[in-house]
Scaffold this motif. Structure first.
Motif, short mmCIF file in Angstrom:
data_model
loop_
_atom_site.label_atom_id
_atom_site.label_comp_id
_atom_site.label_asym_id
_atom_site.label_seq_id
_atom_site.Cartn_x
_atom_site.Cartn_y
_atom_site.Cartn_z
N GLU A 29 7.81 3.37 -35.64
CA GLU A 29 6.41 2.66 -35.27
C GLU A 29 5.75 1.01 -35.67
OE1 GLU A 29 4.23 4.50 -33.54
OE2 GLU A 29 6.16 7.01 -33.64
N ASN A 33 4.78 -1.34 -32.72
CA ASN A 33 3.64 -1.87 -31.44
C ASN A 33 3.78 -3.49 -32.03
OD1 ASN A 33 2.00 0.22 -32.47
ND2 ASN A 33 1.40 -0.40 -34.48
N LYS A 79 -4.04 -0.15 -25.52
CA LYS A 79 -2.22 0.32 -24.12
C LYS A 79 -3.01 1.40 -23.06
CE LYS A 79 0.18 -0.64 -28.47
NZ LYS A 79 1.22 -0.70 -28.99
N ALA A 98 -0.19 5.63 -34.81
CA ALA A 98 0.52 5.64 -35.58
C ALA A 98 -0.44 5.08 -36.98
CB ALA A 98 2.13 4.36 -35.45
MG MG Z 1 1.58 2.07 -32.06
#
Ligand code: MG
Ligand code: ADP
Length: 584
Positions: A29, A33, A79, A98
């Motif tokens: 995760e 990112n 996002k 996350a």
């Molecule tokens: Mg993420």
């Protein structure tokens, strides 16, 4: 019990369970990112296999100080804005889950700074409780440190595997992301030691070498194919390079590592008839399709995708890999020349062998057993005793097809598979010596140096004490290189490199069996690899020795993996087949 809404801590731990299963999921995760933030450099640092620390630092866009606390909230993301966006996702993340999930099951510190601000900020989160924002001076980018994962979910801790296994999962993950993003510089530091460092110069083959070793990476075939909107790039192994399982088949779809995909079958179909039964290729394939062609929102850890036209994806992968395979590796011709002067491709049945095949075919056997006296008009011509029993004294007649020994026994004819038989012989000898706790070992005049891939090396390190027990003397010889100084005397004439590879290949990482099971399994693996092969011509002395050795075995009728070593054609059956006996 009455229905109740779960307290927020419980709800968030349940949600976290979907995303964060083990330290490698945290790495995944956080790396995703960093990539989404446009990082050019990603440094992953772990301690104690990620149990005490997983830290990911990047030089990406950073998070504005006033959004830092928000980033830690569930369903907080930059996002995605609308539900329609879900069907054209161009980032790796999109659920905004996350950071919240990881923060609820660890002690997390995030510090971040954007290019346009003078100062960055830092935030500490412990078991989901968000602390006070502090201003800090920090370089542009983001650092997330996750300490004491699952400290507040002891049940989860119990499910973690041995450190070596967890580390291997992290290694595999970072290396694969490094391969998928070759223009990003990746660095992996494990307990203070740099274990992966890519250049970020776009050279995928160089990264492949760190994954599989230089030799293998050099042999891998490059794929570059484009059909309509589908683009496939990457590497596949030539037919001579195989594994005994599918673990080395990796697919990325639009920059995402996808597991258990039907695309694996497409790849396997491309290799159809080119590999022996039970062998699998290695592959790292990257598929690029327009975002609206895939649904990425089908798996909690985003490890699966759904294609809008799965058949198309399937056939593009199959076609492009098959084409590359045929271009680079012509189909082997006349692989084995047998007694009848005809040839058979490995893994295929020559028509002249169909009788032998039918007799030996395990499937046929089972079918006959399942329907006794069933539809088969022919009487079953099988006389393969599966019970463990000694074999009668046999008179050797000779070798056929450089693969089978033919012998006569008190009741008919015996066909013996030389490889399976030798495997059995080696295995029983080795285990007998092992039980007596003295496996004679023979030093090599010139120690052999073998280079392994990093993950194989890691595996080998965990096995070195076991190997000593088994009569192997193996020493580390620089990074990922090993020196084989001695082999069990039984294998004195074998290739030490082949022996070492047999030791590390195919280790089932998910099992943690008892020590003696490990030893038996390693022994079985080495015996298989070092036994005489089909196609190897044996001198009459060697044939006699093999047969004599087999006669002394406790379970001479099967190889250590359970396949038959011999087929018995009884006098009775021969007479029947030739119409000498019984009404026909
Ligand atoms: Mg993420
Ligand atoms: P998601 O990635 O699904 O959006 P996360 O919980 O992983 O959800 O992250 C939440 C938000 O925090 C992201 O949308 C992003 O804006 C920001 N963020 C997280 N990590 C980073 C990073 N390394 N660099 C920049 N922004 C980040």
């Amino acid at each position: 019990m009455p229905i109740r809404i779960l307290p927020p801590e419980v709800a968030s731990q349940i949600a976290a369970g979907e995303v964060v299963e083990r330290p490698a999921s945290v790495v995944k995760e956080l790396v995703e990112n960093a990539l989404d933030a446009g990082a050019k450099s990603v440094t992953v640092e772990i301690a104690a296999a990620g149990r005490t620390l997983v830290q990911v630092a990047d030089d990406g866009a950073g998070i504005p100080s006033d959004e830092l606390a928000l980033a830690m909230e569930r369903h907080a993301t930059s996002k995605l804005t609308s539900a329609e966006d879900l069907f054209r996702i161009a980032t790796l993340g999109f659920r905004g889950e996350a950071l919240a999930s990881i923060g609820s099951v660890s002690r997390l510190t995030i510090s971040s700074c954007t290019p346009s601000s003078f100062m960055g900020a830092r935030l500490h989160v412990e078991g989901g409780r968000i602390g006070r924002l502090e201003k800090t001076g920090s370089p542009v980018g983001t650092v997330v440190s996750v300490e004491d994962l699952f400290y507040n979910v002891p049940a989860r801790l119990k499910f973690l595997k041995q450190d070596a296994t967890e580390r291997r999962a992290i290694d595999a993950l970072v290396t694969r992301y490094a391969l998928a993003y070759p223009t990003v510089l990746f660095k992996l530091i494990e307990d203070g030691t740099v274990s992966l460092h890519t250049a970020g110069d776009g050279d995928r083959r160089a990264i492949l070498a760190t994954l599989y070793g230089v030799d293998v990476s050099r042999q891998m075939l490059e794929i570059i194919a484009e059909e309509d909107d589908f683009k496939v790039t990457g590497f596949i192994s030539p037919t001579a390079l195989t594994r005994s399982n599918r673990k080395e088949i990796t697919f990325f779809v639009n920059g995402r590592w996808i597991q258990d995909t039907p695309l694996t079958s497409a790849l396997l179909q491309a290799y159809h008839t080119l590999l022996m039964v039970g062998r699998y290729p290695m592959a790292v394939l990257f598929i690029e399709v327009p975002p609206e062609e895939v649904d990425v929102n089908v798996h909690p850890a985003k490890a699966e995708v759904r294609f809008r036209s799965p058949d198309k994806a399937f056939s593009v992968v199959r076609r492009s890999t098959r084409r590359a395979l045929l271009a680079y590796t012509p189909i082997p011709q006349l692989a084995t020349q047998n007694l009848w002067g005809t040839s058979a491709l490995p893994g295929q049945v020559d028509p002249t062998w169909s009788l032998a095949h039918d007799i030996g075919g395990e499937k046929q056997n089972q079918e006959n057993e399942r329907q006794p006296g069933g539809v088969d008009p022919q009487p079953p011509i099988t006389n393969l005793q599966s019970t463990k029993a000694h074999i009668p004294l046999l008179r050797l007649i000779g070798q056929i097809g450089a693969t089978y020994l033919v012998a006569e026994g008190p009741d008919g004819l015996y066909l013996i598979d030389q490889h399976a038989a030798h495997e059995r012989v080696l295995f029983e000898k080795l285990m007998a010596q092992f039980v007596r706790q003295k496996i004679p070992s023979q030093s090599l005049l010139t120690p052999a140096v073998v280079e392994l891939s990093r993950s194989s090396a890691e595996l080998l390190n965990t096995q070195i004490p076991v190997l000593l027990h088994l009569g192997f003397q193996v020493e580390s010889f620089g990074q990922n290189s090993y020196q084989v100084r001695a082999l069990p005397a039984l294998f004195a004439h074998s290739d030490p490199a082949a022996a070492l590879h047999a030791l590390v290949e195919d280790f089932e990482e998910d099992e943690s069996p008892l020590q003696n099971e490990i030893e038996a399994r390693i022994a079985g693996r080495v015996c298989k690899r070092l036994a005489v092969k089909a196609g190897q011509v044996l001198s009459p002395e060697e044939q006699h020795a093999l047969l004599a050795d087999l006669e002394t075995c406790t379970s001479p009728r099967t190889c250590p993996h359970g396949r038959p070593t011999m087929i018995h054609l009884s006098v009775d059956m021969l007479e029947r087949q030739f119409g000498r006996k019984g009404a026909r």
